[in-house]
Write a protein that holds these residues in place. Sequence first.
Motif, short mmCIF file in Angstrom:
data_model
loop_
_atom_site.label_atom_id
_atom_site.label_comp_id
_atom_site.label_asym_id
_atom_site.label_seq_id
_atom_site.Cartn_x
_atom_site.Cartn_y
_atom_site.Cartn_z
N UNK A 177 29.22 1.18 1.54
CA UNK A 177 29.02 1.74 2.87
C UNK A 177 30.04 2.86 3.09
N UNK A 178 30.19 3.71 2.10
CA UNK A 178 31.15 4.80 2.17
C UNK A 178 30.62 5.98 1.36
N UNK A 179 31.16 7.18 1.59
CA UNK A 179 30.69 8.35 0.85
C UNK A 179 31.02 8.25 -0.64
N UNK A 180 30.07 8.64 -1.47
CA UNK A 180 30.27 8.76 -2.91
C UNK A 180 30.01 10.21 -3.26
N UNK A 181 31.03 10.92 -3.71
CA UNK A 181 30.90 12.36 -3.92
C UNK A 181 31.03 12.72 -5.39
N UNK A 234 38.90 20.36 -6.03
CA UNK A 234 38.94 19.02 -5.46
C UNK A 234 39.49 19.04 -4.04
N UNK A 235 40.52 19.86 -3.81
CA UNK A 235 41.06 19.98 -2.45
C UNK A 235 39.98 20.48 -1.50
N UNK A 236 39.25 21.50 -1.92
CA UNK A 236 38.19 22.05 -1.08
C UNK A 236 37.07 21.02 -0.86
N UNK A 237 36.71 20.30 -1.91
CA UNK A 237 35.64 19.31 -1.82
C UNK A 237 35.98 18.20 -0.82
N UNK A 238 37.23 17.75 -0.86
CA UNK A 238 37.62 16.59 -0.05
C UNK A 238 38.11 16.96 1.34
#
Length: 400
Positions: free
Chosen positions: A74-78, A99-103
């Motif tokens: 029940x959480x985001x999977x990226x 990764x910084x931009x993605x998260x």
Amino acid sequence: MQQLIVFGEDWGAHPSSTQHLMKHLQQQYELVWVNSIGLRRPTFTVRDGKRLLAKAKSMLKKTPSAPTSVSRSEFPVVEPKVIPWPSSSVARKLNGALLKNLLSSFTSEDKRPILWTSLPSAVDVVGKLNEKAVIYYCGDDFTSLAGVDHAPVAVMEQELVEKADLVIVASQELAKKFPADKTVVLEHGVDYEEFSSASKYSAPRPEDLKMGRPIVGFYGSIADWIDVELIKSVAHKLPDWEFVFIGSVQTDISAIKELPNISLLGPKPHNELPNYVAHWQVSWLPFRQCGQIDACNPLKLREYLALGKPIVSSEFPALEPYKQLVNTATTAEEFVNAIEVAACDSPKLISEKAMVSEVQSWLDVEFLSSNTQLRRHSVSKESWRTKSEQVHQLITLLRP
């Protein structure tokens, strides 16, 4: 609620220890799961090509901005949009920025997440997310793990350990690699209720499990740490036994592939595995002696124990607490003997021996039931829920 950003294997691809833990910890933390960041540069092989294609398709999907239901989560999977080239300093710098931009859409300056990484390759984003703390969860010896670019990954791991506030390892052998003042051993757990409740009387027999011969079974990745030559020799010496292997093939198995008493069933969903084990006579761990096995703490060992079936295994350090409950061997001849001895711990086989009297058969089944219960009891307090509670306690002790 404290945010926990988790860098692990591809969610749902296989039931890793990190995934087992997070299924329980998602009740206590705001989780964000980041799929696998490669530990080696891809090669020109069919297998790598298929994986790259699958990764590319995943990257093209829109990044979820809210919790979604993914394989009981029940959480985001990226899916990270990164370059799998651990030996390239340019790729590493770029990956950190990517990764910084993605998260950035999942966190904020005031959230101060805790970063949990099961892979050294996540080190390049450490320090870029205003994180509260960093946890390195190490379940494997990456310096000897097959399919890894060992030298650059070792450098990444050393950098990660220096930056980490806490290192959690799955075995005593792994603990020897890291600073004692920040390292804690947390051995693997088991889905105890799911595995201990399965039996040949309650579990349906899988259709692809052959009838007519007693079965020695193994499930898990069939990789370089599996002793293929040993399997070949034992299978030749026990032609009246069926040797069943469940899992993806990641190494050369040409020596055993065509043997008449070898069954390669491919990978199966984790929740179907108890049904297979319930209908074979002996579980086994035919490991090759190598650095990876010396450091491992295989999940399947506790799952085998929870099922209660006799176990035959190669020697390895993490087996030590359970050695009284496992038949160990080194040579092919020793394995043959160990399997035959373990077979006497099977009520089904004993009941089929016409020479055994009814009274003796009853006594044997009572004894065997006791052995089954001893094996199950040995891991009854090692559930993943218990392990997740221990992890939660460790997290609460981290600096504010």
